[in-house]
Write an enzyme that holds these catalytic residues in place. Sequence first.
Site, short mmCIF file in Angstrom:
data_model
loop_
_atom_site.label_atom_id
_atom_site.label_comp_id
_atom_site.label_asym_id
_atom_site.label_seq_id
_atom_site.Cartn_x
_atom_site.Cartn_y
_atom_site.Cartn_z
N SER A 106 57.17 41.52 93.29
CA SER A 106 57.43 42.80 92.65
C SER A 106 56.59 43.91 93.31
O SER A 106 56.58 44.05 94.53
CB SER A 106 57.15 42.69 91.16
N ASP A 163 64.18 40.87 90.58
CA ASP A 163 62.74 40.65 90.76
C ASP A 163 62.37 39.17 90.85
O ASP A 163 62.57 38.39 89.92
CB ASP A 163 62.00 41.30 89.58
#
Length: 583
Positions: free
Chosen positions: A344, A458
């Site tokens: 991320s 993600d």
Amino acid sequence: MKRKEQERLAIQGFLKSVDLFKKLSPAVLTRIANNIQEKLIRSHEALYYKGESSENIYIIRYGEILLENVSNHGNVYIGSGQVLAENSLISSSNHSTSAIAVIDTLVYVLNGKLFLQLAAQEKVLSQNIIHMMGSRMREHLERSPNRGSFSGLRRLCIHIPLEPEYHFGTKIDAFLENYGDATKAISTNIPISKFIGMDPTKISEYLTDVRKKTPLVHIYFDEGVSRQELPYLVVQADFIVFWEQEPEKFYKEKEEIVNFWKGRIRNFQGRAIRLLEDGVVKSYLPPDSDLRTFYQKDTLARYVVSKTRGLALGGGGARALAHVGLLKVLHREGIHFDFISGASMGAVIAALYARKEPPEKIEEMIKLFFGGLESAFDPTLPIVAFFKGKRMKKMLKEAFRDQRIEELPLPFATSAVDLLTGQEHIFDQGPITEALTSAMSLPGAFPPYRLGEKVLVDGGMINNVPESLIRSKGADVVLGVNVSPLQEMVPVKLFEDRNSTEKGFFRYIWDTLKYPPILQIMTRTITLEGREITRLKRPRMDLFVHFHLEEFQLFDFVRYQEIIDKGEKEAEDNLVEIKRLFA
């Protein structure tokens, strides 16, 4: 005196120096010497394999043998005068480990039946056997393996400059300075001209003597020696390193040198290395997947002794900006890494570090591109996500432009999750912007990234501190840094009453629209799930460091300076452990 008699006396004289045969009568030594068979085991060949039946005992005349994973205590190297396989022979069991020649090794082979017959007849020999087995049992009981230590480590590296070099020895001296004092103490460098005129036996005997004192041996091609000289010696190396400084010059001659050795070295792919001395530059040599390429001398130095360092930066939205503070402390302390990964927002910091940006420059870029990150939030009708993600992608594009992962000086990896298959998609090549956009597509906040038939979100959902991404690339020692809360100090407030927040009516409405409760619920659910996965994966890391950032929220990007400063403090608090890991 006949040559055969000379050979017998030479063998007999050597046996007198071996503990197993000490104090035996001349008649017994003569009988043993007459029945010994000589066997030359070439470098990287096996004397025997685990599970094979034991029919002989072996005495090493010169060279080195590697015994793999002895009693689950790791590898053991043994050399001249050592005896193998007597325990398996006496116990009538199969070999419990494989024996592999590290360098060309001459072994004396003695028939097992004759050995057992002599042991039954000769009291001195039987006493020597008991004494030797007792000593080995004590060694086994007292051995306390230290993971990653240099105990027993052996390496033979051959360094070949691809360009005309007149002071290559000076470069090798500087290369050894990348090691710590303990490793330098067991390292030596030797010009290859030292071996010119030696026959193969003399070369092996010389290497055996050198490696008894300094088991990490670096041999380099010095001035006046052809780059295709002494193949008998070079093919014994664990690593052959081709040094290249000026890729635009001599590329035909370079290709000829590489191809010469490629045709002579077994497992060339596993042993050949190219070092580009000036970092990531274009090489004019044809692409060759058999050559592992390094851009940093310190990384190569750690690689050849199996001590490469990996850093895995955890995701956590705005909290991941704390990694900038971590990098500032590590840089100040001179702690560098050879592989890096991130999840991320941690992937963004990792990619900047992989580009060899100084931590202060990364901090400035965070302030420029990500400081007060509300400007990157472009709200939209929440059908797929609450934010379009176009502004975020634009900021990433400005930071990384068209740079590709494989162009980074430091190996970098991140990942995303394919919503269609549930499988992790690893980004270790391709456009950096594409990889980071995918890695940051937090479900609910930003729309998934479409890559071909894949729908990516993600990667922190299933791999929030991605140690596995760099471990698979070769990182030996991995530091994992987690910035997501593992537990709350106080209960999280998802639904705040306006009166309790002391916010004005319009401010309260604006904040609620900007970060609506449904998005808070979604991100909170993802955080809780990722927390449990991180706990399960924590033991895989050599050191897992948790930064306490519970006072910051996932989208607190406006507090970037506070978070960076807190990250610096947390790194300071964990510095002793980090230094101990990489000592």
